[in-house]
Write an enzyme that holds these catalytic residues in place. Structure first.
Site, PDB file in Angstrom:
ATOM      1  N   GLY A  81       0.783  -1.376   0.021  1.00 29.58           N
ATOM      2  CA  GLY A  81      -0.066  -0.093  -0.191  1.00 29.58           C
ATOM      3  C   GLY A  81       0.816   1.258  -0.107  1.00 29.58           C
ATOM      4  O   GLY A  81       2.018   1.152  -0.035  1.00 29.58           O
TER       5      GLY A  81
ATOM      6  N   GLU B  57      -0.652   0.957  -6.253  1.00 31.94           N
ATOM      7  CA  GLU B  57       0.193   0.388  -5.369  1.00 31.94           C
ATOM      8  C   GLU B  57       0.424  -0.941  -5.380  1.00 31.94           C
ATOM      9  O   GLU B  57       1.601  -1.496  -5.145  1.00 31.94           O
ATOM     10  CB  GLU B  57      -0.293   0.771  -3.949  1.00 31.94           C
ATOM     11  CG  GLU B  57      -0.119   2.321  -3.548  1.00 31.94           C
ATOM     12  CD  GLU B  57       1.182   2.918  -3.517  1.00 31.94           C
ATOM     13  OE1 GLU B  57       2.268   1.831  -3.305  1.00 31.94           O
ATOM     14  OE2 GLU B  57       1.675   3.934  -3.453  1.00 31.94           O
TER      15      GLU B  57
ATOM     16  N   GLU C 222       4.372  -2.496  -6.187  1.00 30.59           N
ATOM     17  CA  GLU C 222       5.138  -3.097  -4.881  1.00 30.59           C
ATOM     18  C   GLU C 222       5.152  -4.290  -4.983  1.00 30.59           C
ATOM     19  O   GLU C 222       5.968  -5.275  -4.424  1.00 30.59           O
ATOM     20  CB  GLU C 222       4.384  -2.777  -3.357  1.00 30.59           C
ATOM     21  CG  GLU C 222       4.608  -1.300  -3.265  1.00 30.59           C
ATOM     22  CD  GLU C 222       4.055  -0.643  -1.731  1.00 30.59           C
ATOM     23  OE1 GLU C 222       3.562  -1.628  -1.173  1.00 30.59           O
ATOM     24  OE2 GLU C 222       4.441   0.171  -1.417  1.00 30.59           O
TER      25      GLU C 222
ATOM     26  N   PRO D 260       6.204   8.899  15.312  1.00 31.20           N
ATOM     27  CA  PRO D 260       6.360   9.498  16.924  1.00 31.20           C
ATOM     28  C   PRO D 260       6.543  10.915  16.692  1.00 31.20           C
ATOM     29  O   PRO D 260       6.801  11.658  15.851  1.00 31.20           O
ATOM     30  CB  PRO D 260       7.916   8.856  17.071  1.00 31.20           C
ATOM     31  CG  PRO D 260       8.192   8.312  15.660  1.00 31.20           C
ATOM     32  CD  PRO D 260       6.923   8.300  14.877  1.00 31.20           C
TER      33      PRO D 260
ATOM     34  N   GLU E 203      11.143  -6.610   0.501  1.00 30.45           N
ATOM     35  CA  GLU E 203      10.955  -8.020   0.195  1.00 30.45           C
ATOM     36  C   GLU E 203       9.488  -8.418   0.174  1.00 30.45           C
ATOM     37  O   GLU E 203       8.582  -7.449   0.689  1.00 30.45           O
ATOM     38  CB  GLU E 203      11.471  -8.885   1.690  1.00 30.45           C
ATOM     39  CG  GLU E 203      12.778  -8.940   1.932  1.00 30.45           C
ATOM     40  CD  GLU E 203      13.264  -9.659   3.239  1.00 30.45           C
ATOM     41  OE1 GLU E 203      12.851 -11.038   3.302  1.00 30.45           O
ATOM     42  OE2 GLU E 203      13.503  -9.265   4.151  1.00 30.45           O
TER      43      GLU E 203
ATOM     44  N   GLU F  74       6.279 -11.531   0.533  1.00 30.88           N
ATOM     45  CA  GLU F  74       6.216 -12.861   0.971  1.00 30.88           C
ATOM     46  C   GLU F  74       4.856 -13.217   1.491  1.00 30.88           C
ATOM     47  O   GLU F  74       4.018 -12.590   1.910  1.00 30.88           O
ATOM     48  CB  GLU F  74       7.154 -13.289   2.530  1.00 30.88           C
ATOM     49  CG  GLU F  74       7.449 -14.760   2.790  1.00 30.88           C
ATOM     50  CD  GLU F  74       8.547 -14.836   3.731  1.00 30.88           C
ATOM     51  OE1 GLU F  74       8.347 -15.783   4.343  1.00 30.88           O
ATOM     52  OE2 GLU F  74       9.333 -14.071   3.673  1.00 30.88           O
TER      53      GLU F  74
END
Length: 146
Positions: free
Chosen positions: A40, A56, A60, A79, A109, A111
């Site tokens: 995303g 996206e 990706e 943060p 990566e 998976e």
């Protein structure tokens, strides 16, 4: 820039489940770099959320998808005070309709991970809420597509 001049950035996620496995990427840059999440990213100006989800996913994962119902809606707030980032996210269920799986764009990566094993990985904070829904321990029913 003052905090009052800033606004959350809209983003989307793509939830693809196949044979009890969820497609995850390890973020290669940006907010939460190094953590695992569903594919995303940001919605571009003039782009619908659904079109952003398709783009996206392609960027990706290399996959072409069909976008389904909304699965989860929430915020990712970074943060700091003021926060380093603030994304308002909409995650869509999706199904694969073509393409060739490969890690691309900002995915370090990619998976397929068994649903019950997802939270054993270092995941983005919003993945915890998404997994509660997917595993049946969250809200009684997912959000519907708007």
């Amino acid at each position: 820039m003052k905090t009052s001049d800033r606004a959350p950035i809209p983003g989307v996620g793509v939830v693809i489940v196949r044979d009890g496995e969820l497609l995850l990427i390890r973020r290669g840059r940006g907010a939460n770099k190094g953590l695992w999440a569903v594919p995303g990213g940001k919605v571009e100006y003039g782009e619908t959320r659904e079109a952003a989800a398709v783009r996206e996913a392609r960027e990706e994962t290399g996959l072409e998808i069909a976008v389904g119902d909304v699965v989860w809606v929430g915020d990712a707030i970074g943060p700091g005070d003021p926060p380093a980032w603030h994304f308002t996210l909409v995650d869509y269920a999706a199904s694969v309709i073509g393409g060739t799986l490969h890690a691309g764009d900002d995915a370090a990566e990619i998976e397929w991970v068994a649903l019950e094993d997802v939270l054993e990985r270092p995941v983005t904070p919003t993945m915890v809420d998404l997994m509660k829904l997917l595993l049946g321990s969250g809200k009684s029913r997912p959000f519907r597509k708007t």
